[in-house]
Structures are given as structure tokens and as C-alpha cells.
Scaffold this motif. Structure first.
Motif, PDB file in Angstrom:
ATOM      1  N   ASP A   1       0.809  -1.214   0.000  1.00 23.75           N
ATOM      2  CA  ASP A   1       0.000   0.000   0.000  1.00 23.75           C
ATOM      3  C   ASP A   1       0.845   1.268   0.000  1.00 23.75           C
ATOM      4  N   ALA A   2       2.161   1.119  -0.168  1.00 19.55           N
ATOM      5  CA  ALA A   2       3.055   2.277  -0.132  1.00 19.55           C
ATOM      6  C   ALA A   2       2.639   3.309  -1.185  1.00 19.55           C
ATOM      7  N   PRO A   3       2.470   4.565  -0.793  1.00 17.73           N
ATOM      8  CA  PRO A   3       2.043   5.604  -1.745  1.00 17.73           C
ATOM      9  C   PRO A   3       3.204   6.097  -2.613  1.00 17.73           C
ATOM     10  N   ILE A   4       3.603   5.286  -3.569  1.00 13.90           N
ATOM     11  CA  ILE A   4       4.693   5.628  -4.490  1.00 13.90           C
ATOM     12  C   ILE A   4       4.238   5.325  -5.912  1.00 13.90           C
ATOM     13  N   GLU A   5       5.101   5.668  -6.856  1.00 12.15           N
ATOM     14  CA  GLU A   5       4.861   5.364  -8.272  1.00 12.15           C
ATOM     15  C   GLU A   5       3.512   5.908  -8.743  1.00 12.15           C
ATOM     16  N   GLY A   6       3.275   7.164  -8.450  1.00  9.66           N
ATOM     17  CA  GLY A   6       2.058   7.813  -8.923  1.00  9.66           C
ATOM     18  C   GLY A   6       0.863   7.674  -8.009  1.00  9.66           C
ATOM     19  N   ARG A   7       0.949   6.863  -6.981  1.00  7.57           N
ATOM     20  CA  ARG A   7      -0.159   6.728  -6.032  1.00  7.57           C
ATOM     21  C   ARG A   7      -0.097   7.896  -5.050  1.00  7.57           C
ATOM     22  N   ASN A   8      -1.123   8.722  -5.039  1.00  4.99           N
ATOM     23  CA  ASN A   8      -1.084   9.965  -4.259  1.00  4.99           C
ATOM     24  C   ASN A   8      -1.987   9.944  -3.032  1.00  4.99           C
ATOM     25  N   GLU A   9      -2.319   8.756  -2.545  1.00  5.38           N
ATOM     26  CA  GLU A   9      -3.099   8.644  -1.322  1.00  5.38           C
ATOM     27  C   GLU A   9      -2.786   7.318  -0.646  1.00  5.38           C
ATOM     28  N   VAL A  10      -3.135   7.237   0.612  1.00  5.66           N
ATOM     29  CA  VAL A  10      -2.913   6.003   1.357  1.00  5.66           C
ATOM     30  C   VAL A  10      -4.065   5.816   2.342  1.00  5.66           C
ATOM     31  N   THR A  11      -4.463   4.573   2.543  1.00  2.49           N
ATOM     32  CA  THR A  11      -5.524   4.255   3.503  1.00  2.49           C
ATOM     33  C   THR A  11      -4.889   3.713   4.776  1.00  2.49           C
ATOM     34  N   VAL A  12      -5.275   4.296   5.908  1.00  5.54           N
ATOM     35  CA  VAL A  12      -4.696   3.897   7.194  1.00  5.54           C
ATOM     36  C   VAL A  12      -5.813   3.507   8.142  1.00  5.54           C
ATOM     37  N   THR A  13      -5.446   2.757   9.175  1.00  9.94           N
ATOM     38  CA  THR A  13      -6.393   2.337  10.213  1.00  9.94           C
ATOM     39  C   THR A  13      -6.094   3.116  11.483  1.00  9.94           C
ATOM     40  N   GLY A  14      -7.070   3.884  11.945  1.00  4.21           N
ATOM     41  CA  GLY A  14      -6.869   4.733  13.109  1.00  4.21           C
ATOM     42  C   GLY A  14      -7.561   4.207  14.344  1.00  4.21           C
ATOM     43  N   LYS A  15      -7.912   5.112  15.247  1.00  7.35           N
ATOM     44  CA  LYS A  15      -8.553   4.732  16.505  1.00  7.35           C
ATOM     45  C   LYS A  15      -9.903   4.088  16.232  1.00  7.35           C
ATOM     46  N   GLY A  16     -10.259   3.130  17.086  1.00  2.00           N
ATOM     47  CA  GLY A  16     -11.507   2.422  16.899  1.00  2.00           C
ATOM     48  C   GLY A  16     -11.511   1.534  15.684  1.00  2.00           C
TER      49      GLY A  16
ATOM     50  N   ASP B   1      12.637   6.825  -1.698  1.00  5.47           N
ATOM     51  CA  ASP B   1      14.071   6.864  -1.393  1.00  5.47           C
ATOM     52  C   ASP B   1      14.413   5.859  -0.300  1.00  5.47           C
ATOM     53  N   TYR B   2      13.558   5.770   0.706  1.00  5.60           N
ATOM     54  CA  TYR B   2      13.774   4.777   1.769  1.00  5.60           C
ATOM     55  C   TYR B   2      13.723   3.359   1.214  1.00  5.60           C
ATOM     56  N   ILE B   3      12.716   3.057   0.395  1.00  8.79           N
ATOM     57  CA  ILE B   3      12.575   1.709  -0.154  1.00  8.79           C
ATOM     58  C   ILE B   3      13.785   1.348  -1.011  1.00  8.79           C
ATOM     59  N   ALA B   4      14.274   2.319  -1.777  1.00 11.36           N
ATOM     60  CA  ALA B   4      15.420   2.065  -2.655  1.00 11.36           C
ATOM     61  C   ALA B   4      16.669   1.727  -1.866  1.00 11.36           C
ATOM     62  N   HIS B   5      16.808   2.304  -0.681  1.00 11.01           N
ATOM     63  CA  HIS B   5      18.019   2.088   0.120  1.00 11.01           C
ATOM     64  C   HIS B   5      17.864   0.998   1.172  1.00 11.01           C
ATOM     65  N   CYS B   6      16.642   0.547   1.431  1.00 11.70           N
ATOM     66  CA  CYS B   6      16.420  -0.469   2.461  1.00 11.70           C
ATOM     67  C   CYS B   6      17.113  -1.777   2.070  1.00 11.70           C
ATOM     68  N   PRO B   7      17.918  -2.349   2.948  1.00 14.58           N
ATOM     69  CA  PRO B   7      18.662  -3.571   2.603  1.00 14.58           C
ATOM     70  C   PRO B   7      17.821  -4.840   2.642  1.00 14.58           C
ATOM     71  N   TYR B   8      16.565  -4.734   3.076  1.00 15.36           N
ATOM     72  CA  TYR B   8      15.718  -5.913   3.221  1.00 15.36           C
ATOM     73  C   TYR B   8      14.683  -5.973   2.100  1.00 15.36           C
ATOM     74  N   ALA B   9      14.345  -7.178   1.711  1.00 14.02           N
ATOM     75  CA  ALA B   9      13.279  -7.388   0.732  1.00 14.02           C
ATOM     76  C   ALA B   9      11.947  -7.250   1.470  1.00 14.02           C
TER      77      ALA B   9
END
Length: 319
Positions: A183-198, A216-224
Motif C-alpha cells: 500500500d506504499a504511496p509511491i509510483e504515482g499513487r497519491n493517497e494512502v488508507t490507514v487504520t486509526g482509533k476504533g 528513497d527509503y525503499i530504494a536504500h532499504c537492505p531488506y526485501a
């Protein structure tokens, strides 16, 4: 001649109360859909109260003894917690938990513990949200602000991406860390759905700058990063703890000369205050923040008014 029934042991007498507490916690999860952290805190609050009653009354509490409690008994509990150094906010939450349990007993036909509704809670001073200045909020979301720290570049990029989400989309820290990789908001995706209180979901917009920080974080993250796994991971590849982000902000406080009120949650306050200060609609901000009540969002109008009055007092010749 019929033998008299053996009296129940104290442990047996307390069993119905234990079962009621377990059914209440299950109700909070399945019906109220409270977050796991809230359910855990409410359970802890009830256990602390029952431990107090055991010492206060000299025996294990039962359903009958709970129903028979009076306001004086509850005041004794609150006073004991005060002596332990517990603040008003925590006492209010604990009292809310106990009232919820009392209502559950009533709904379940187990007894009416009226004292819980009758007792007044402690007075709580309502502090206004403490946002950061716009320049400070921007600096927090820049990975270069921590370049002098002995941290791996991908970790600095990760923290900057989390901070960018908190400030750019007004998320709570738990909401940001709950986002899945798919659900990462990258590659043209300009919104994200999150789960909040309740356990309520909402969709919030994501700025291009925030998407770029996440990419940038995903590109540098050493983990798959598995699609169904967390977007943000810790140093060993597991789910990222909110405490790590809190510590990162503490480091930034020193580096940028920020006040003690500069916390990850202050970025959410900054999001709302800066939007409102630039003409944002109050109802729209309420939806973006996921506030159940407009009165909660209206606190930010008081922040804006307070800042205007401070500027007036500092600058007006007749102030």
C-alpha cells in the motif's frame, strides 16, 4: 436429613467476576473494535483496581462486592493512585475503563454498579496542541538534518519518510507504521488508507515530496519488503517500533534546537495547525485527522488564535 451446602471458597466466589472481566475485554475487541493497545490498557486498569480492592477490603472482590461499592470506595482508590504519583490524565482513563466495565455488568444482567457513574473524575487541565514552526517541521522531514549521526543512510531515510508522513498527511505514528508495503504511496499513487482509533479506516492524500521520501527509503532499504509485510522495518528487518521514531525525534531536538514538546505527534499537530493557518476548512481537517468529534479539531483554532495574540502583543506599539 439433608446436609448443608458447602460454602464457596474465596477463589470460587471471585470466579464470576473474572469471567465477566474476560467477556468485557472480548466485547471491547469485537463490538467496540478498540485498538489492541487500548484493550490492554483497560485490562491493566481493571486489574489494578481489583488488586486495590483485595487489599482495601481484605478479601478477593466478587460481583456482589463490586455492585455494592459506594462513591467513598472509589474515591479511596483514586486517592491511593494519586499517592503513587499517577496524573489526572491517567486517572481519567482508568476511571473511563472502570465505568465501561460497570456498564458491561449492567448490560449483561450481572448487577448495577451505580457508584462508577456517580463519582466525579479528577479535573484535567486541557493543554493546547504544541505544533512546530513550519521551518522546523520541514527540517525534521529532511534526512540531511541528521547527517552527523552515526546511523546507516537507509535508517536516516526511513525515519525521514516516517516524519514526512506524519507532517505531510497528519498521521498518528501507529497509523504510519501500520502501512503495508503493497500500500506504499509511491509510483504515482497519491493517497494512502490507514487504520486509526476504533479500528476505523480513512484515506488521506500524500504529497509528491512525501512519496519521494518513501521511495528513497525503499530504494536504500537492505531488506526485501514483503508485499503483505510492514512498509517500515527496524534495523534487523522486523516491524519498526514507535519508540525508535521517538528516539530519532529526541536526536533531532538536540540537532535543531527544538523544544521538549517536539515529538512525533507534534508533527500531526503541525499538519493541522499549518493547514488551518492557511485557510484550510475545519471540517476537511477533521476528516483528514480522523477525529470523531469536530470539537477535538476545533482545538487547533485556539492554537491559531493564541499565536495571533502573541504576535499582536509582541509587535503592536500599544500592546
Amino acid at each position: 436429613m439433608t446436609k448443608p451446602a458447602l460454602s464457596e471458597s474465596p477463589a470460587e466466589s471471585a470466579l464470576p467476576l473474572l469471567e465477566a472481566s474476560q467477556s468485557w475485554l472480548a466485547y471491547l475487541v469485537t463490538e467496540r473494535r478498540l485498538s489492541p493497545n487500548t484493550v490492554e490498557a483497560y485490562g491493566r486498569d481493571l486489574r489494578q483496581f481489583l488488586a486495590f480492592l483485595t487489599e482495601y477490603q481484605g478479601e478477593l472482590p466478587t460481583l456482589q462486592s463490586m455492585v455494592a461499592l459506594g462513591p467513598a470506595d472509589l474515591r479511596a482508590f483514586l486517592a491511593a493512585r494519586r499517592r503513587e504519583g499517577i496524573g489526572s490524565h491517567s486517572l481519567m482513563r482508568q476511571l473511563a475503563a472502570l465505568r465501561s466495565f460497570a456498564r458491561h455488568l449492567d448490560r449483561s444482567g450481572l448487577g448495577n454498579a451505580a457508584a462508577f457513574a456517580a463519582i466525579r473524575g479528577p479535573k484535567v487541565k486541557k493543554n493546547l496542541p504544541r505544533p512546530l514552526a513550519i521551518a522546523s517541521a520541514r527540517a525534521v522531514t529532511d534526512a540531511d538534518s541528521r547527517a552527523s549521526e552515526d546511523k546507516e543512510p537507509w535508517i536516516l531515510a526511513r525515519d525521514a519518510a516516517v516524519f514526512a508522513l506524519l507532517y505531510g498527511s497528519g498521521l498518528r505514528i501507529g497509523e504510519a507504521l501500520g502501512i503495508l508495503r503493497k500500500d506504499a504511496p509511491i509510483e504515482g499513487r497519491n493517497e494512502v488508507t490507514v487504520t486509526g482509533k476504533g479500528n476505523k479506516t480513512r484515506t488521506v492524500p500524500v504529497l509528491p515530496q512525501v512519496s519521494a521520501a518513501i521511495a528513497d527509503y525503499i530504494a536504500h532499504c537492505p531488506y526485501a519488503l514483503a508485499p503483505e509485510g510492514p512498509l517500515f522495518v527496524g534495523a534487523k528487518g522486523g516491524p519498526l517500533s514507535p519508540r525508535i521514531i521517538q528516539l530519532a525525534m529526541e536526536g533531532l531536538r538536540g540537532a535543531l534546537g527544538l523544544p521538549e514538546t517536539a515529538t512525533p505527534h507534534a508533527l500531526r499537530h503541525s499538519f493541522a495547525t499549518h493547514l488551518l493557518g492557511r485557510g484550510g476548512d475545519l471540517r476537511a481537517i477533521q476528516e483528514l485527522l480522523g477525529h470523531a468529534s469536530l470539537s477535538t479539531t476545533q482545538n487547533y483554532t485556539k492554537v491559531d488564535a493564541a499565536r495571533l495574540m502573541a504576535a499582536y502583543d509582541a509587535a503592536h506599539p500599544r500592546a
